[in-house]
Write a protein that holds these residues in place. Structure first.
Motif, short mmCIF file in Angstrom:
data_model
loop_
_atom_site.label_atom_id
_atom_site.label_comp_id
_atom_site.label_asym_id
_atom_site.label_seq_id
_atom_site.Cartn_x
_atom_site.Cartn_y
_atom_site.Cartn_z
N ILE A 72 0.85 -1.18 0.00
CA ILE A 72 0.00 0.00 0.00
C ILE A 72 0.89 1.24 0.00
O ILE A 72 1.98 1.23 0.56
CB ILE A 72 -0.93 -0.02 1.23
CG1 ILE A 72 -1.81 -1.27 1.16
CG2 ILE A 72 -1.79 1.22 1.30
CD1 ILE A 72 -2.64 -1.50 2.38
N GLY A 73 0.44 2.31 -0.60
CA GLY A 73 1.27 3.47 -0.87
C GLY A 73 1.42 4.49 0.23
O GLY A 73 1.77 5.63 -0.06
N SER A 74 1.21 4.17 1.48
CA SER A 74 1.34 5.15 2.55
C SER A 74 2.80 5.27 2.97
O SER A 74 3.44 4.29 3.33
CB SER A 74 0.50 4.72 3.75
OG SER A 74 0.65 5.60 4.81
N GLY A 75 3.34 6.46 2.90
CA GLY A 75 4.72 6.69 3.28
C GLY A 75 5.58 7.07 2.09
O GLY A 75 5.09 7.26 0.98
N LEU A 76 6.89 7.18 2.34
CA LEU A 76 7.83 7.57 1.31
C LEU A 76 8.90 6.49 1.15
O LEU A 76 9.26 5.83 2.11
CB LEU A 76 8.51 8.89 1.68
CG LEU A 76 7.61 10.11 1.81
CD1 LEU A 76 8.39 11.29 2.35
CD2 LEU A 76 7.00 10.45 0.46
N LEU A 77 9.43 6.39 -0.06
CA LEU A 77 10.53 5.47 -0.35
C LEU A 77 11.65 6.32 -0.92
O LEU A 77 11.47 6.98 -1.93
CB LEU A 77 10.08 4.39 -1.34
CG LEU A 77 11.10 3.30 -1.66
CD1 LEU A 77 11.43 2.49 -0.41
CD2 LEU A 77 10.54 2.37 -2.73
N ASP A 78 12.82 6.29 -0.26
CA ASP A 78 13.90 7.17 -0.69
C ASP A 78 15.11 6.45 -1.27
O ASP A 78 16.15 7.05 -1.47
CB ASP A 78 14.34 8.07 0.47
CG ASP A 78 14.80 7.29 1.68
OD1 ASP A 78 14.91 6.06 1.60
OD2 ASP A 78 15.03 7.93 2.73
#
Length: 123
Positions: A72-78
């Protein structure tokens, strides 16, 4: 004493994936695929869903991650990672690709890495 009916998933793709995982587990002596097949055989309400923030927190650049459920797309990926899952939300897919990562199906990861070496299971 009553007999319980064994229920199966009505999704033939999921059933085929579970059978394939068990077969590859026996062929390659890789217990990771047997464990994943057992998690996927659970009812839908007990399947795992993982946020992008958890993937970001538990990985580093270039890791291979396996989620036996939905991302699920909640949050950030760095940082770029290869993520294999049963399903992705559209927002999660765009965030992974935006971080120069890859979205794979579980069967694609199985072909790339049949031994399951250095695969992180998040769930």
């Amino acid at each position: 004493m009553s007999q319980r009916r064994r229920t199966r998933s009505p999704n033939p793709n999921l059933t085929g994936l579970i059978i394939l995982l068990k077969k590859k587990s026996r062929e390659n002596q890789a217990a990771i695929w047997r464990d994943i097949s057992e998690q996927l055989a659970k009812p839908r309400r007990k399947r795992i869903s993982v946020n992008i923030s958890r993937v970001n927190r538990h990985t580093k650049d270039g890791d291979e991650v396996l989620v036996p459920g939905k991302v699920i797309g909640s949050g950030l990926l760095d940082h770029p990672v290869k993520v294999a899952a049963l399903d992705f939300s559209e927002q999660a897919r765009s965030k992974i690709l935006g971080a120069k990562g890859q979205c794979l199906s579980i069967s694609e990861l199985l072909e790339i890495n049949p031994k399951g070496a250095s695969v992180k299971v998040i769930g």
